[in-house]
Design a protein around this motif. Structure first.
Motif, PDB file in Angstrom:
ATOM      1  N   SER A   1       2.642 -23.099 -11.666  1.00 18.97           N
ATOM      2  CA  SER A   1       3.871 -23.642 -12.254  1.00 18.97           C
ATOM      3  C   SER A   1       4.932 -22.559 -12.379  1.00 18.97           C
ATOM      4  CB  SER A   1       3.576 -24.249 -13.624  1.00 18.97           C
ATOM      5  OG  SER A   1       2.756 -25.378 -13.523  1.00 18.97           O
TER       6      SER A   1
ATOM      7  N   CYS B   1       4.239 -28.854 -11.390  1.00 17.23           N
ATOM      8  CA  CYS B   1       3.569 -28.853 -10.092  1.00 17.23           C
ATOM      9  C   CYS B   1       4.062 -29.985  -9.206  1.00 17.23           C
ATOM     10  CB  CYS B   1       2.053 -28.930 -10.276  1.00 17.23           C
ATOM     11  SG  CYS B   1       1.301 -27.385 -10.791  1.00 17.23           S
TER      12      CYS B   1
ATOM     13  N   GLY C   1      -3.084 -24.915 -14.004  1.00 13.15           N
ATOM     14  CA  GLY C   1      -1.773 -25.020 -13.378  1.00 13.15           C
ATOM     15  C   GLY C   1      -0.707 -24.095 -13.914  1.00 13.15           C
TER      16      GLY C   1
END
Length: 315
Positions: free
Chosen positions: A182, A243, A178
């Motif tokens: 992000s 996220c 992520g």
């Protein structure tokens, strides 16, 4: 908190060495969707993926004490390459633990850049060993995705997309741990809050969707996907809330769809992509995403580090 200013500072930190990567038109997908589809070519970045951005930003903003202890990392390969490259130029030693099924190209490439590479078990086993090495050797851990300086460096991809394709209404971005999505999310939500940001995961390693379901990072018991660069068993304490705040939706694709997308990108866009880089195109080819009715679509193509034997096995 990671802010737009952090990402802009990261670009100032790395831009003398890392150039903006190009947007490549995907004419086949553009005709199919009736709108322009751009491929953000992070496979053209130094070390063959976007990971060089975060690694260079981390090394250049590190303290003398952090660097003097030597660096440690866990990686399926692209973070290893990026960190080994950034650390070599700074004269810093790096130890990287990679799962035993890591790409030979990434293993040998990291060693060629001066890193000590240890192969150990699966990705979960690799993390256990690295934590032990941090304790025993006093290494400074450079997390592959769950670190604000890494995330800020990856977020420079978002700044480039908004500048290169100002008519963009949607971005499709692969998700492993992520960090990339992000950073892109912070940039996009600050500068273009109406833009749709869609995260795409492999079904066999959908760790962000797993975290969303459980309202926080939860480790997958196992990962099973050809997209090894996205095979994070757990998302980060930083990347999960970022996220949830900035990503509009998550979707997933299976290995067959990923391989079909690789064929598409190689034959039609002439891009030599690794499996994890093809998940965004796989989602568009699947045709199930809800996208804004107008505007350009940008697919982040994250890397191209793959050997001929690996490609032959997949195809």
């Amino acid at each position: 908190m990671i802010t737009l200013e952090n990402i802009q500072n990261a670009r100032d930190t790395i831009s003398d060495t890392l150039e903006a990567t190009p947007l490549v038109a995907d004419h086949v997908l553009s005709e199919r969707l009736g709108r322009r589809v751009w491929l953000k070519g992070e496979l053209f970045q130094r070390t063959g993926s976007f990971k060089a951005r975060g690694a260079l930003n981390w090394v250049r903003t590190a303290s003398h004490e952090e660097l003097a202890r030597g660096l440690g990392a866990v990686s399926a390969g692209n973070h290893a390459l990026g960190l080994a490259w950034a650390a070599r130029d700074a004269g810093v030693e790096v130890t990287i633990v990679m799962p035993e099924n890591a790409s030979p190209v990434k293993i040998e490439g990291s060693r060629a850049l001066g890193a000590e590479v240890i192969l150990h078990g699966d990705i979960n086993d690799a993390w256990v060993l690295m934590h032990r090495l941090v304790e025993e050797r006093g290494l400074t851990l450079v997390h592959p995705y769950d670190n604000p300086r890494i995330i800020a460096g990856q977020g420079t991809v978002g700044l480039e997309i908004l500048e290169q394709a100002p008519d963009t209404s949607a971005i499709l971005c692969p998700i492993g741990g992520g960090g990339l999505i992000s950073g892109i999310g912070v940039a996009v939500r600050t500068l273009r809050p109406e833009l749709c940001l869609l995260g795409v995961e492999p079904i066999g390693a959908a760790s962000m969707a797993h975290a969303w379901t459980h309202n926080g990072p939860q480790q997958l018991d196992k990962v099973d996907t050809c997209a090894k660069s996205l095979a994070a068993a757990i998302v980060g304490e930083h990347t999960y809330p970022l996220c949830r705040q900035h990503v509009d939706a998550l979707t997933s694709v299976d290995d067959d769809a990923i391989v079909d997308a690789m064929r598409h990108l190689m034959l039609n866009a002439k891009l030599f992509v690794e499996p994890g880089a093809a998940v965004g195109a796989a989602e568009l080819l699947k045709g199930t995403s809800e996208l804004p009715p107008q505007g350009d679509v940008v697919v982040v193509v994250t890397g191209g580090n793959m050997g001929w034997d690996e490609l032959a096995e997949l195809l």
